[in-house]
Design an enzyme around this catalytic site. Structure first.
Site, PDB file in Angstrom:
ATOM      1  N   SER A 150      48.121  56.541  14.532  1.00 30.42           N
ATOM      2  CA  SER A 150      49.324  57.376  14.673  1.00 30.42           C
ATOM      3  C   SER A 150      50.627  56.585  14.542  1.00 30.42           C
ATOM      4  CB  SER A 150      49.309  58.079  16.028  1.00 30.42           C
ATOM      5  OG  SER A 150      50.521  58.788  16.173  1.00 30.42           O
ATOM      6  N   SER A 192      53.431  57.943  15.724  1.00 32.08           N
ATOM      7  CA  SER A 192      54.330  58.449  16.777  1.00 32.08           C
ATOM      8  C   SER A 192      54.861  57.341  17.697  1.00 32.08           C
ATOM      9  CB  SER A 192      53.633  59.530  17.601  1.00 32.08           C
ATOM     10  OG  SER A 192      53.410  60.658  16.798  1.00 32.08           O
ATOM     11  N   THR A 238      47.399  65.232  20.105  1.00 26.98           N
ATOM     12  CA  THR A 238      46.963  65.378  18.722  1.00 26.98           C
ATOM     13  C   THR A 238      45.464  65.655  18.682  1.00 26.98           C
ATOM     14  OG1 THR A 238      47.106  64.430  16.493  1.00 26.98           O
ATOM     15  CG2 THR A 238      46.681  62.872  18.290  1.00 26.98           C
ATOM     16  N   LYS A 269      44.538  69.652  21.185  1.00 31.97           N
ATOM     17  CA  LYS A 269      45.680  70.567  21.381  1.00 31.97           C
ATOM     18  C   LYS A 269      45.289  71.879  22.056  1.00 31.97           C
ATOM     19  CE  LYS A 269      48.421  68.743  17.627  1.00 31.97           C
ATOM     20  NZ  LYS A 269      49.041  68.919  16.328  1.00 31.97           N
ATOM     21  N   ASN A 306      51.230  70.631  21.708  1.00 32.45           N
ATOM     22  CA  ASN A 306      51.379  69.265  21.186  1.00 32.45           C
ATOM     23  C   ASN A 306      52.383  68.458  22.009  1.00 32.45           C
ATOM     24  OD1 ASN A 306      53.876  70.283  20.287  1.00 32.45           O
ATOM     25  ND2 ASN A 306      53.881  68.840  18.581  1.00 32.45           N
ATOM     26  N   GLY A 337      41.843  74.333   6.720  1.00 39.41           N
ATOM     27  CA  GLY A 337      41.625  73.994   8.134  1.00 39.41           C
ATOM     28  C   GLY A 337      42.069  75.143   9.020  1.00 39.41           C
ATOM     29  N   ALA A 338      41.533  75.197  10.240  1.00 34.72           N
ATOM     30  CA  ALA A 338      41.853  76.312  11.140  1.00 34.72           C
ATOM     31  C   ALA A 338      41.979  75.843  12.586  1.00 34.72           C
ATOM     32  CB  ALA A 338      40.783  77.396  11.018  1.00 34.72           C
ATOM     33  N   ALA A 360      46.879  72.546  14.218  1.00 28.88           N
ATOM     34  CA  ALA A 360      47.970  72.394  13.247  1.00 28.88           C
ATOM     35  C   ALA A 360      48.053  73.631  12.353  1.00 28.88           C
ATOM     36  CB  ALA A 360      47.750  71.139  12.405  1.00 28.88           C
ATOM     37  N   GLY A 366      53.832  64.645   5.004  1.00 29.93           N
ATOM     38  CA  GLY A 366      53.671  64.975   6.422  1.00 29.93           C
ATOM     39  C   GLY A 366      54.588  64.205   7.356  1.00 29.93           C
TER      40      GLY A 366
HETATM   41  P1  NAP Z   1      41.979  70.281  15.053  1.00 31.23           P
HETATM   42  O1  NAP Z   1      42.565  71.292  15.967  1.00 31.23           O
HETATM   43  O2  NAP Z   1      40.867  69.437  15.528  1.00 31.23           O
HETATM   44  O3  NAP Z   1      41.507  71.060  13.698  1.00 31.23           O
HETATM   45  C1  NAP Z   1      40.982  70.367  12.609  1.00 31.23           C
HETATM   46  C2  NAP Z   1      40.569  71.343  11.512  1.00 31.23           C
HETATM   47  O4  NAP Z   1      40.046  70.578  10.413  1.00 31.23           O
HETATM   48  C3  NAP Z   1      39.446  72.296  11.917  1.00 31.23           C
HETATM   49  O5  NAP Z   1      39.573  73.489  11.185  1.00 31.23           O
HETATM   50  C4  NAP Z   1      38.195  71.527  11.499  1.00 31.23           C
HETATM   51  O6  NAP Z   1      37.092  72.340  11.191  1.00 31.23           O
HETATM   52  C5  NAP Z   1      38.676  70.921  10.185  1.00 31.23           C
HETATM   53  N1  NAP Z   1      37.910  69.744   9.818  1.00 31.23           N
HETATM   54  C6  NAP Z   1      37.718  68.613  10.550  1.00 31.23           C
HETATM   55  N2  NAP Z   1      36.975  67.731   9.862  1.00 31.23           N
HETATM   56  C7  NAP Z   1      36.662  68.339   8.671  1.00 31.23           C
HETATM   57  C8  NAP Z   1      35.910  67.952   7.538  1.00 31.23           C
HETATM   58  N3  NAP Z   1      35.326  66.756   7.460  1.00 31.23           N
HETATM   59  N4  NAP Z   1      35.794  68.833   6.510  1.00 31.23           N
HETATM   60  C9  NAP Z   1      36.378  70.055   6.578  1.00 31.23           C
HETATM   61  N5  NAP Z   1      37.129  70.472   7.630  1.00 31.23           N
HETATM   62  C10 NAP Z   1      37.265  69.624   8.653  1.00 31.23           C
HETATM   63  O7  NAP Z   1      43.114  69.266  14.520  1.00 31.23           O
HETATM   64  P2  NAP Z   1      44.672  69.583  14.302  1.00 31.23           P
HETATM   65  O8  NAP Z   1      45.415  69.296  15.530  1.00 31.23           O
HETATM   66  O9  NAP Z   1      44.780  70.918  13.666  1.00 31.23           O
HETATM   67  O10 NAP Z   1      45.080  68.421  13.261  1.00 31.23           O
HETATM   68  C11 NAP Z   1      44.604  68.431  11.923  1.00 31.23           C
HETATM   69  C12 NAP Z   1      45.240  67.269  11.158  1.00 31.23           C
HETATM   70  O11 NAP Z   1      46.638  67.486  11.006  1.00 31.23           O
HETATM   71  C13 NAP Z   1      45.077  65.930  11.876  1.00 31.23           C
HETATM   72  O12 NAP Z   1      44.773  64.937  10.937  1.00 31.23           O
HETATM   73  C14 NAP Z   1      46.447  65.694  12.492  1.00 31.23           C
HETATM   74  O13 NAP Z   1      46.734  64.316  12.632  1.00 31.23           O
HETATM   75  C15 NAP Z   1      47.357  66.339  11.441  1.00 31.23           C
HETATM   76  N6  NAP Z   1      48.655  66.786  11.989  1.00 31.23           N
HETATM   77  C16 NAP Z   1      49.797  66.285  11.459  1.00 31.23           C
HETATM   78  C17 NAP Z   1      51.018  66.739  11.901  1.00 31.23           C
HETATM   79  C18 NAP Z   1      52.290  66.209  11.292  1.00 31.23           C
HETATM   80  O14 NAP Z   1      53.349  66.404  11.887  1.00 31.23           O
HETATM   81  N7  NAP Z   1      52.247  65.570  10.143  1.00 31.23           N
HETATM   82  C19 NAP Z   1      51.100  67.685  12.916  1.00 31.23           C
HETATM   83  C20 NAP Z   1      49.919  68.197  13.432  1.00 31.23           C
HETATM   84  C21 NAP Z   1      48.694  67.734  12.956  1.00 31.23           C
HETATM   85  P3  NAP Z   1      35.926  72.620  12.281  1.00 31.23           P
HETATM   86  O15 NAP Z   1      36.440  73.705  13.177  1.00 31.23           O
HETATM   87  O16 NAP Z   1      34.777  73.030  11.429  1.00 31.23           O
HETATM   88  O17 NAP Z   1      35.697  71.317  13.009  1.00 31.23           O
END
Ligand code: NAP
Length: 280
Positions: free
Chosen positions: A21, A23, A67, A71, A92, A141-142, A145, A250
């Site tokens: 990270s 951050s 993160t 969350k 977050n 993704g779901a 984020a 991002g």
């Molecule tokens: P999360 O709540 O754990 O959700 C992750 C999502 O990705 C779920 O839908 C999960 O599916 C899917 N996923 C995980 N591994 C996968 C794979 N190998 N193949 C396909 N789908 C996959 O995480 P989040 O908080 O939403 O964060 C997601 C990403 O966004 C992270 O990398 C985070 O660092 C990034 N992010 C960045 C910012 C920014 O400001 N740039 C802000 C927020 C988040 P399942 O339900 O099937 O596990």
């Protein structure tokens, strides 16, 4: 300068994994620039340890960010949620008020700025005024984020949204939370075929060379937001840029959500220039 009476002296980022990270770098730069002695560090917390860690942090009134993958779990653990955190179903940003854990979601604010900038507009409201036909947005993704992105976009009409998630039940549950029609796609390729804006909300690309969807499946004019700010960019973003797509890595969303978090903790607008400088 107004400060909360309970301004924290220690800030943490809770995640797993979390060592990648950015951050801590830009939040410590903002703290220094504001003349605050508080520190910000990353804490790698495995899911089964989360509630114990939250209890420990409460004793010292530690505030911070959350993160992947915590969350939604932190949202459930909070005594009080802001309206936005409740709407998104994910936290977050957290702090303590009279010993109670309070959760907010600043990813929505970060997403609004990042999307508007990527679409060359000063704000999402301006995009809405300028857009004649619906903007087709695909979210990959779901998780937490993706939920924040959907809430950021739901006030933006006309828009059509497609979600692809490897766990389709999670995509359906997310679609049911928002006030906008969402199509659930069966696979990532068909999900992006008509999209004007594609947003990667999965952690694919955080390490290694995997990509969330083949670049050849994208519409040539599609704009790309990859939420994974990785040094040197993800393999996917590099490939998208090579094909001529306008891309965002991002970092803008990350800094904007972090700046909004900083305001929640200290009631101070942080020095964004110092945050950007620290990452260069
Ligand atoms: P999360 O709540 O754990 O959700 C992750 C999502 O990705 C779920 O839908 C999960 O599916 C899917 N996923 C995980 N591994 C996968 C794979 N190998 N193949 C396909 N789908 C996959 O995480 P989040 O908080 O939403 O964060 C997601 C990403 O966004 C992270 O990398 C985070 O660092 C990034 N992010 C960045 C910012 C920014 O400001 N740039 C802000 C927020 C988040 P399942 O339900 O099937 O596990």
């Amino acid at each position: 300068m107004i400060r909360k009476s309970e301004a924290p002296t220690r800030l943490v980022l809770l995640g797993h994994p979390v060592s990648h990270s950015l951050s801590p770098i830009f939040q410590n730069a903002a703290l220094k620039s504001a003349g605050l002695s508080a520190s910000y560090d990353a804490l790698d917390v495995v899911p089964h340890d989360l509630l114990r860690v939250l209890r420990d942090l409460a004793r010292a009134a530690v505030a911070g960010n959350v993160t992947i993958p915590h969350k939604e779990a932190v949202a459930l653990a909070c005594s009080k949620l802001t309206d936005l955190a409740q709407r998104v179903g994910a936290v977050n940003t957290f702090w303590h008020e009279k010993g109670k854990l309070v959760g907010d979601n600043t990813d929505v604010a970060g997403a609004r700025v990042a999307i508007a900038t990527l679409l060359d507009a000063p704000s999402l409201h301006q995009v809405r005024r300028d857009t004649k036909s619906p903007l087709h947005v695909t979210i990959l993704g779901a998780g937490g984020a993706a939920a924040a992105l959907l809430v950021a976009l739901e006030a933006f009409i006309p828009v059509t949204i497609t979600i692809w998630s490897r766990t389709s039940d999670r995509a359906r549950a997310l679609a049911a939370r928002v006030n906008v029609a969402v199509t659930i796609a069966n696979d990532a390729k068909s999900a992006v075929a008509e999209a004007d804006l594609v947003i990667n909300c999965t952690p694919i690309g955080l390490s290694g060379t995997d990509v969330p969807v083949d670049v050849a499946a994208l519409k040539p004019t599609a704009r790309i937001l990859d939420l994974i700010p990785r040094a040197g960019e993800t393999e996917w973003l590099r490939a998208c840029r090579a094909q001529g797509h306008v891309c965002d890595d991002g970092v803008r969303m990350l800094i904007e959500q972090g700046a909004a978090s900083f305001e929640r903790w200290f009631d101070i607008v942080p020095d964004r220039a110092s945050m950007w400088r620290s990452l260069r």
